[in-house]
Design a protein around this motif. Structure first.
Motif, PDB file in Angstrom:
ATOM      1  N   THR A 137     -24.365 -64.876  11.591  1.00 35.89           N
ATOM      2  CA  THR A 137     -24.821 -64.975  10.210  1.00 35.89           C
ATOM      3  C   THR A 137     -24.279 -63.799   9.409  1.00 35.89           C
ATOM      4  OG1 THR A 137     -26.870 -66.017  10.968  1.00 35.89           O
ATOM      5  CG2 THR A 137     -26.824 -65.189   8.703  1.00 35.89           C
ATOM      6  N   ALA A 138     -23.492 -64.093   8.381  1.00 34.03           N
ATOM      7  CA  ALA A 138     -22.873 -63.030   7.588  1.00 34.03           C
ATOM      8  C   ALA A 138     -23.874 -62.400   6.638  1.00 34.03           C
ATOM      9  CB  ALA A 138     -21.689 -63.587   6.806  1.00 34.03           C
ATOM     10  N   SER A 139     -23.669 -61.133   6.371  1.00 35.15           N
ATOM     11  CA  SER A 139     -24.469 -60.400   5.396  1.00 35.15           C
ATOM     12  C   SER A 139     -23.548 -60.031   4.235  1.00 35.15           C
ATOM     13  CB  SER A 139     -25.062 -59.139   6.025  1.00 35.15           C
ATOM     14  OG  SER A 139     -25.776 -58.383   5.071  1.00 35.15           O
ATOM     15  N   SER A 140     -23.886 -60.458   3.047  1.00 37.14           N
ATOM     16  CA  SER A 140     -23.020 -60.251   1.889  1.00 37.14           C
ATOM     17  C   SER A 140     -22.777 -58.761   1.642  1.00 37.14           C
ATOM     18  CB  SER A 140     -23.650 -60.883   0.651  1.00 37.14           C
ATOM     19  OG  SER A 140     -22.852 -60.667  -0.487  1.00 37.14           O
ATOM     20  N   GLY A 141     -21.518 -58.414   1.481  1.00 38.00           N
ATOM     21  CA  GLY A 141     -21.149 -57.031   1.205  1.00 38.00           C
ATOM     22  C   GLY A 141     -21.107 -56.131   2.422  1.00 38.00           C
ATOM     23  N   GLN A 142     -21.368 -56.698   3.605  1.00 34.95           N
ATOM     24  CA  GLN A 142     -21.433 -55.889   4.827  1.00 34.95           C
ATOM     25  C   GLN A 142     -20.051 -55.545   5.360  1.00 34.95           C
ATOM     26  OE1 GLN A 142     -24.048 -54.446   6.498  1.00 34.95           O
ATOM     27  NE2 GLN A 142     -22.400 -53.559   7.726  1.00 34.95           N
ATOM     28  N   GLU A 143     -19.871 -54.279   5.674  1.00 37.42           N
ATOM     29  CA  GLU A 143     -18.626 -53.767   6.239  1.00 37.42           C
ATOM     30  C   GLU A 143     -18.856 -53.449   7.714  1.00 37.42           C
ATOM     31  OE1 GLU A 143     -15.424 -51.045   3.977  1.00 37.42           O
ATOM     32  OE2 GLU A 143     -17.254 -49.989   4.570  1.00 37.42           O
ATOM     33  N   ASP A 144     -18.051 -54.022   8.607  1.00 37.50           N
ATOM     34  CA  ASP A 144     -18.266 -53.886  10.053  1.00 37.50           C
ATOM     35  C   ASP A 144     -17.142 -53.101  10.719  1.00 37.50           C
ATOM     36  OD1 ASP A 144     -20.448 -55.482   9.642  1.00 37.50           O
ATOM     37  OD2 ASP A 144     -19.615 -57.255  10.627  1.00 37.50           O
ATOM     38  N   LEU A 145     -17.492 -52.518  11.862  1.00 31.64           N
ATOM     39  CA  LEU A 145     -16.489 -51.925  12.740  1.00 31.64           C
ATOM     40  C   LEU A 145     -16.192 -52.917  13.857  1.00 31.64           C
ATOM     41  CD1 LEU A 145     -14.769 -49.556  13.857  1.00 31.64           C
ATOM     42  CD2 LEU A 145     -16.799 -48.859  15.151  1.00 31.64           C
ATOM     43  N   VAL A 146     -14.922 -53.220  14.054  1.00 28.41           N
ATOM     44  CA  VAL A 146     -14.488 -54.096  15.134  1.00 28.41           C
ATOM     45  C   VAL A 146     -13.741 -53.252  16.168  1.00 28.41           C
ATOM     46  CG1 VAL A 146     -13.189 -56.149  15.777  1.00 28.41           C
ATOM     47  CG2 VAL A 146     -14.247 -56.009  13.511  1.00 28.41           C
ATOM     48  N   ALA A 191      -9.457 -63.130  18.039  1.00 28.90           N
ATOM     49  CA  ALA A 191      -8.464 -62.074  17.832  1.00 28.90           C
ATOM     50  C   ALA A 191      -8.612 -60.938  18.838  1.00 28.90           C
ATOM     51  CB  ALA A 191      -8.573 -61.533  16.417  1.00 28.90           C
ATOM     52  N   GLY A 192      -9.602 -61.062  19.740  1.00 30.89           N
ATOM     53  CA  GLY A 192      -9.758 -60.049  20.788  1.00 30.89           C
ATOM     54  C   GLY A 192     -10.852 -59.040  20.557  1.00 30.89           C
ATOM     55  N   ALA A 193     -11.753 -59.314  19.604  1.00 33.77           N
ATOM     56  CA  ALA A 193     -12.864 -58.395  19.360  1.00 33.77           C
ATOM     57  C   ALA A 193     -13.793 -58.351  20.572  1.00 33.77           C
ATOM     58  CB  ALA A 193     -13.634 -58.810  18.124  1.00 33.77           C
ATOM     59  N   VAL A 194     -14.113 -57.156  21.030  1.00 37.28           N
ATOM     60  CA  VAL A 194     -15.040 -56.971  22.135  1.00 37.28           C
ATOM     61  C   VAL A 194     -16.401 -56.505  21.623  1.00 37.28           C
ATOM     62  CG1 VAL A 194     -15.457 -55.733  24.300  1.00 37.28           C
ATOM     63  CG2 VAL A 194     -13.147 -56.422  23.692  1.00 37.28           C
ATOM     64  N   GLN A 195     -16.372 -55.646  20.599  1.00 40.12           N
ATOM     65  CA  GLN A 195     -17.603 -55.165  19.980  1.00 40.12           C
ATOM     66  C   GLN A 195     -17.469 -55.313  18.462  1.00 40.12           C
ATOM     67  OE1 GLN A 195     -19.472 -54.260  22.483  1.00 40.12           O
ATOM     68  NE2 GLN A 195     -18.044 -53.473  24.021  1.00 40.12           N
ATOM     69  N   VAL A 196     -18.557 -55.744  17.815  1.00 40.18           N
ATOM     70  CA  VAL A 196     -18.642 -55.685  16.352  1.00 40.18           C
ATOM     71  C   VAL A 196     -19.960 -55.011  16.016  1.00 40.18           C
ATOM     72  CG1 VAL A 196     -18.868 -56.961  14.207  1.00 40.18           C
ATOM     73  CG2 VAL A 196     -17.188 -57.691  15.900  1.00 40.18           C
ATOM     74  N   LEU A 197     -19.877 -53.870  15.336  1.00 38.76           N
ATOM     75  CA  LEU A 197     -21.050 -53.097  14.948  1.00 38.76           C
ATOM     76  C   LEU A 197     -21.248 -53.258  13.449  1.00 38.76           C
ATOM     77  CD1 LEU A 197     -20.191 -49.991  17.103  1.00 38.76           C
ATOM     78  CD2 LEU A 197     -21.985 -51.665  17.569  1.00 38.76           C
ATOM     79  N   SER A 198     -22.456 -53.632  13.072  1.00 36.64           N
ATOM     80  CA  SER A 198     -22.731 -53.996  11.684  1.00 36.64           C
ATOM     81  C   SER A 198     -23.780 -53.059  11.084  1.00 36.64           C
ATOM     82  CB  SER A 198     -23.214 -55.454  11.623  1.00 36.64           C
ATOM     83  OG  SER A 198     -23.493 -55.845  10.304  1.00 36.64           O
ATOM     84  N   PHE A 199     -23.316 -51.911  10.600  1.00 36.70           N
ATOM     85  CA  PHE A 199     -24.206 -50.976   9.899  1.00 36.70           C
ATOM     86  C   PHE A 199     -23.447 -50.398   8.711  1.00 36.70           C
ATOM     87  CE2 PHE A 199     -26.816 -47.330   8.954  1.00 36.70           C
ATOM     88  CZ  PHE A 199     -28.090 -47.814   9.193  1.00 36.70           C
ATOM     89  N   GLY A 200     -22.641 -49.360   8.965  1.00 34.79           N
ATOM     90  CA  GLY A 200     -21.736 -48.852   7.960  1.00 34.79           C
ATOM     91  C   GLY A 200     -22.341 -47.829   7.016  1.00 34.79           C
ATOM     92  N   PRO A 201     -21.510 -47.414   6.068  1.00 33.46           N
ATOM     93  CA  PRO A 201     -20.184 -47.947   5.768  1.00 33.46           C
ATOM     94  C   PRO A 201     -19.086 -47.300   6.607  1.00 33.46           C
ATOM     95  CG  PRO A 201     -20.723 -46.244   4.199  1.00 33.46           C
ATOM     96  CD  PRO A 201     -21.931 -46.385   5.094  1.00 33.46           C
ATOM     97  N   ALA A 202     -17.863 -47.775   6.392  1.00 33.00           N
ATOM     98  CA  ALA A 202     -16.711 -47.096   6.985  1.00 33.00           C
ATOM     99  C   ALA A 202     -16.602 -45.716   6.349  1.00 33.00           C
ATOM    100  CB  ALA A 202     -15.433 -47.895   6.736  1.00 33.00           C
ATOM    101  N   LEU A 203     -16.336 -44.715   7.168  1.00 31.08           N
ATOM    102  CA  LEU A 203     -16.244 -43.334   6.689  1.00 31.08           C
ATOM    103  C   LEU A 203     -14.802 -42.903   6.471  1.00 31.08           C
ATOM    104  CD1 LEU A 203     -18.891 -41.851   9.149  1.00 31.08           C
ATOM    105  CD2 LEU A 203     -19.253 -42.412   6.743  1.00 31.08           C
ATOM    106  N   VAL A 204     -13.953 -43.281   7.417  1.00 27.87           N
ATOM    107  CA  VAL A 204     -12.519 -42.970   7.340  1.00 27.87           C
ATOM    108  C   VAL A 204     -11.748 -44.247   7.659  1.00 27.87           C
ATOM    109  CG1 VAL A 204     -10.631 -41.567   8.253  1.00 27.87           C
ATOM    110  CG2 VAL A 204     -12.936 -40.586   8.083  1.00 27.87           C
ATOM    111  N   THR A 205     -10.776 -44.569   6.831  1.00 25.62           N
ATOM    112  CA  THR A 205      -9.937 -45.744   7.057  1.00 25.62           C
ATOM    113  C   THR A 205      -8.476 -45.349   6.929  1.00 25.62           C
ATOM    114  OG1 THR A 205     -11.662 -47.139   6.078  1.00 25.62           O
ATOM    115  CG2 THR A 205      -9.497 -48.124   6.351  1.00 25.62           C
ATOM    116  N   GLU A 206      -7.717 -45.620   7.989  1.00 24.51           N
ATOM    117  CA  GLU A 206      -6.295 -45.278   8.026  1.00 24.51           C
ATOM    118  C   GLU A 206      -6.068 -43.806   7.681  1.00 24.51           C
ATOM    119  OE1 GLU A 206      -4.248 -48.031   5.540  1.00 24.51           O
ATOM    120  OE2 GLU A 206      -4.602 -49.730   6.878  1.00 24.51           O
ATOM    121  N   GLY A 207      -6.940 -42.945   8.221  1.00 21.41           N
ATOM    122  CA  GLY A 207      -6.786 -41.509   8.058  1.00 21.41           C
ATOM    123  C   GLY A 207      -7.296 -40.942   6.748  1.00 21.41           C
ATOM    124  N   THR A 208      -7.844 -41.804   5.886  1.00 20.54           N
ATOM    125  CA  THR A 208      -8.321 -41.352   4.577  1.00 20.54           C
ATOM    126  C   THR A 208      -9.826 -41.546   4.455  1.00 20.54           C
ATOM    127  OG1 THR A 208      -6.207 -41.979   3.570  1.00 20.54           O
ATOM    128  CG2 THR A 208      -8.072 -41.645   2.082  1.00 20.54           C
TER     129      THR A 208
END
Length: 372
Positions: free
Chosen positions: A221-230, A253-270
């Motif tokens: 079940t998707a949560s609107s606006g939710q950003e996950d770590l795969v 696509a090979g996902a083993v874990q999906v963590l749904s809390f967030g937000p992302a702190l660093v993306t692509e080194g930024t």
């Protein structure tokens, strides 16, 4: 007739309960009778003396009033009981929807138990394990624990290097997926023989948001606006939006874990979170838990103290900046506050607290851990 109905209704619902003694029931009956008689007399006197109503009309109105009152009492009791049940069902009553071992075995093509035992035996024979208060090292896993002092807060960092991503895993409380299924981080870690562990995303506190653990899909079940770590099978990290992708393609696509809390702190080194982007309680300094990747299979687990005189805690922007300084290319915020716990070599390393007055672990739904 009306008085008899009132008397019957009140006594049936408030006095004569099968689990009560005769003496107690008799006492309550007498007290209730006095209350009803007194109320009846005062009401009748008010209607006739105060309002000048005809005695027969006043008597009828009084009886009707007490009849309605009796059913309002019953309605209130039922409404209260239903409200209590809903609260218990939401926050207390345990409901197991799936047993982790069963779900994972059907979702993953893993090695047989015999093959796994052979590998573990060979590893133990060939590798010398070195353990200190701040480190762990064997042929496949190297962990170094360091304590930092920044932002007036104690921050604990576990630097992790693995020979294979398979040693980075997750575990559920009671080995089960469900509602109100919780245990302390240290208890879950001990149950799976974890070397190192942090609390996860506390999926049980939410009704939606993807839950994939060790290759098994538990909630789609998707949560609107939710950003996950795969976390993928090869150990790489990815950040996705549940608005843009469903859970099933992630598995494909090979996902083993999906963590749904967030937000992302660093993306692509930024750093991907700023002070202006933080909202509500996230702006406050709190205990925090985060996971980051430097390069696969090189990871960091970060946990900070907070809410105490010794440690103020971190804002999300401070946590993101800290992880960026560690060299994280992708980093993600997990459940914090009283949940934030770092477990290493059989000990809780940080000072977990919910209120700041007592140092103790909060029970959570899940953990991320390093182990066999």
């Amino acid at each position: 007739m009306v008085s008899a109905s009132v008397n019957y209704t009140l006594n049936r619902n408030l006095v004569f309960q099968s689990d009560r003694s005769a003496v107690r029931s008799a006492g309550q009956y007498f007290l209730l009778a006095v209350v009803v008689l007194t109320g009846n007399t005062w009401t009748l006197h008010l209607l006739t003396g105060g309002l000048g109503m005809n005695r027969y009309a006043a008597k009828l109105c009084t009886e009707l009033l007490f009849f309605l009152l009796s059913w309002s009492v019953l309605y209130s009791v039922l409404l209260t009981a239903f409200t209590v049940y809903l609260a218990l069902d939401t926050f207390v009553i345990t409901r197991v929807y799936a047993v982790a071992a069963e779900a994972e075995s059907s979702a993953q093509s893993a090695q047989t138990e015999e093959e796994t035992e052979e590998i573990e035996d060979e590893a133990q024979e060939e590798t010398e394990t070195i353990i200190t208060e701040t480190s762990y090292s064997d042929e496949n896993i190297t962990i170094t624990l360091t304590e930092y002092r920044e932002y007036e807060t104690a921050i604990y960092v576990a630097d992790i290097v693995l020979s294979s991503a398979e040693y980075s895993q997750t575990a559920l409380a009671e080995n089960a997926y469900g509602r109100n299924v919780t245990a302390k981080t240290s208890e879950i870690a001990e149950s799976v023989g974890a070397i190192l562990a942090i609390n996860g995303d506390y999926y049980g506190a939410q009704e939606s948001g993807y839950v994939i653990r060790n290759g098994a899909l538990y909630r789609s079940t998707a949560s609107s606006g939710q950003e996950d770590l795969v976390i993928y099978a090869n150990g790489s990290f990815g950040i996705i939006s549940e608005d843009e992708v469903t859970a099933e393609p992630l598995l494909e696509a090979g996902a083993v874990q999906v963590l749904s809390f967030g937000p992302a702190l660093v993306t692509e080194g930024t750093v991907s979170v700023t002070q202006d982007e933080e909202v509500g309680k996230a702006k406050a300094s709190n205990p925090r838990t985060a996971i980051g990747i430097i390069d696969s299979p090189h990871y960091v687990f970060v946990v900070s103290d907070g809410r105490t005189e010794e440690s103020a805690g971190l804002t999300l922007s401070e946590l993101a900046a800290f992880l960026s300084e560690l060299g994280g290319s992708t980093a993600y915020n997990l459940d914090g506050g009283g949940s934030s716990t770092l477990y290493f070599n059989g000990q809780v390393i940080n000072q977990p607290t919910t209120s700041g007055r007592h140092i103790k672990e909060r029970s959570v739904s899940d953990i991320v851990y390093i182990g066999y």
